[in-house]
Design a protein around this motif. Structure first.
Motif, PDB file in Angstrom:
ATOM      1  N   GLN A 117       0.823  -1.206   0.000  1.00  0.00           N
ATOM      2  CA  GLN A 117       0.000   0.000   0.000  1.00  0.00           C
ATOM      3  C   GLN A 117       0.856   1.256   0.000  1.00  0.00           C
ATOM      4  O   GLN A 117       0.506   2.257  -0.637  1.00  0.00           O
ATOM      5  CB  GLN A 117      -0.906  -0.001   1.232  1.00  0.00           C
ATOM      6  CG  GLN A 117      -1.732   1.268   1.410  1.00  0.00           C
ATOM      7  CD  GLN A 117      -2.468   1.309   2.729  1.00  0.00           C
ATOM      8  OE1 GLN A 117      -3.394   0.543   2.936  1.00  0.00           O
ATOM      9  NE2 GLN A 117      -2.046   2.182   3.629  1.00  0.00           N
ATOM     10  N   ALA A 144      -4.254   1.420   7.435  1.00  0.00           N
ATOM     11  CA  ALA A 144      -5.071   1.338   6.213  1.00  0.00           C
ATOM     12  C   ALA A 144      -5.909   2.590   5.988  1.00  0.00           C
ATOM     13  O   ALA A 144      -6.701   2.635   5.039  1.00  0.00           O
ATOM     14  CB  ALA A 144      -5.970   0.103   6.268  1.00  0.00           C
ATOM     15  N   LEU A 147      -6.408   3.867   2.514  1.00  0.00           N
ATOM     16  CA  LEU A 147      -6.864   2.899   1.519  1.00  0.00           C
ATOM     17  C   LEU A 147      -8.035   3.411   0.672  1.00  0.00           C
ATOM     18  O   LEU A 147      -8.066   3.172  -0.538  1.00  0.00           O
ATOM     19  CB  LEU A 147      -7.228   1.580   2.197  1.00  0.00           C
ATOM     20  CG  LEU A 147      -7.384   0.357   1.279  1.00  0.00           C
ATOM     21  CD1 LEU A 147      -6.111   0.130   0.479  1.00  0.00           C
ATOM     22  CD2 LEU A 147      -7.730  -0.880   2.091  1.00  0.00           C
ATOM     23  N   LEU A 176      -5.465  -0.924  -7.455  1.00  0.00           N
ATOM     24  CA  LEU A 176      -4.446  -1.082  -6.419  1.00  0.00           C
ATOM     25  C   LEU A 176      -3.127  -1.559  -7.023  1.00  0.00           C
ATOM     26  O   LEU A 176      -2.055  -1.318  -6.475  1.00  0.00           O
ATOM     27  CB  LEU A 176      -4.925  -2.087  -5.369  1.00  0.00           C
ATOM     28  CG  LEU A 176      -4.058  -2.291  -4.135  1.00  0.00           C
ATOM     29  CD1 LEU A 176      -4.071  -1.029  -3.272  1.00  0.00           C
ATOM     30  CD2 LEU A 176      -4.562  -3.480  -3.318  1.00  0.00           C
TER      31      LEU A 176
END
Length: 258
Positions: A117, A144, A147, A176
């Motif tokens: 990420q 996260a 995200l 992603l």
């Protein structure tokens, strides 16, 4: 760097691209202290190396990019809330201006998902899988929070609450992942992408990275104003004159990075 740390994370330069490899395949490249320290040290080294333009983060073997934190170590230490510097978080605990690519060669779960990420681009092998598995082991994933900027919020919600994995193809469809390739082509395709970026004007590349992340925190007008400030250094640089001059003279530019 301590020997244990150096063995847990390898650092190799290939044509101006630094390959950072988590080297614990027997433990699915889980992040114990040596691996966490090694990843941090590798990115510090990457920052300081003026001859390297791009970094690639990957895992050893063909089964796991990184399966997450070392749960055995967590159990032994009775880890509660991880400290802010528990592991490197690019852009948060360590500023990295140059681009970073993840070559995801297998499962990227929990802390492994975090690593994927926090980089700038992702190339995934077709058998790779992504998951935020903390809900299955009673742990948390505060990291996260960005995200929903990378994928639709309801998909992020589903991943966080179900802890179920998604395929590399699904991750690509969600934005992603930048590219999905056959496993045997992962290294070559990632090196090709990294070399393409490394051949470009370094100040322009770094400004592009800064622009995207800066705009994530701003509205339309503020982001445009930030873009003007970020790219001023690029326009005023020697490279800003070298590019048009090289085009006029029909030759390859010689970038100075200033």
């Amino acid at each position: 760097m301590p020997e244990e740390t150096a063995e847990a994370v390898l650092y190799e330069v290939r044509d101006r691209v630094a390959w950072i490899t988590i080297n614990r395949p027997e433990a699915r490249n889980a992040l114990n202290k040596a691996a966490r320290d090694g990843v941090r040290a590798a990115f510090v080294r990457f920052n300081a190396d003026e001859n390297v333009a791009v970094a690639v983060l990957t895992g050893a073997g063909d089964k796991a990019f990184c399966a997450g934190g070392d749960l055995k170590e967590m159990a032994d230490s009775s880890l509660r809330i991880p400290p802010r510097d528990f592991m490197v978080y690019l852009g948060r605990t360590l500023k990295v201006d140059k681009p970073v690519i993840a070559a995801v060669n297998g499962v990227a779960y929990a802390g492994g998902f975090l690593l994927a990420q926090q980089v700038d681009l992702v190339v995934a092998a077709d058998h790779a899988r992504f998951a935020i598995t903390e809900a299955k082991v009673g742990r948390g994933s505060p990291w996260a929070a960005p995200l929903p900027w990378l994928m639709p919020p309801r998909v992020a919600m589903e991943m966080l609450m179900t802890a179920e994995p998604i395929s590399a193809q699904r991750a690509y469809e969600l934005g992603l992942v930048n590219k999905v390739v056959p496993a045997q082509d992962l290294v070559a395709e990632t090196q090709k992408l990294a070399s393409t970026i490394a051949a470009n004007a370094p100040l322009s590349v770094q400004a592009a990275k800064a622009l995207v992340y800066s705009s994530a925190e701003m509205g339309w007008t503020a982001a445009l104003d930030a873009g003007d400030r970020i790219y001023e250094r690029v326009y005023l640089s020697e490279d800003g004159q070298e590019g048009p001059r090289a085009f006029k003279e029909k030759r390859k530019p010689e970038w100075m990075g200033r």
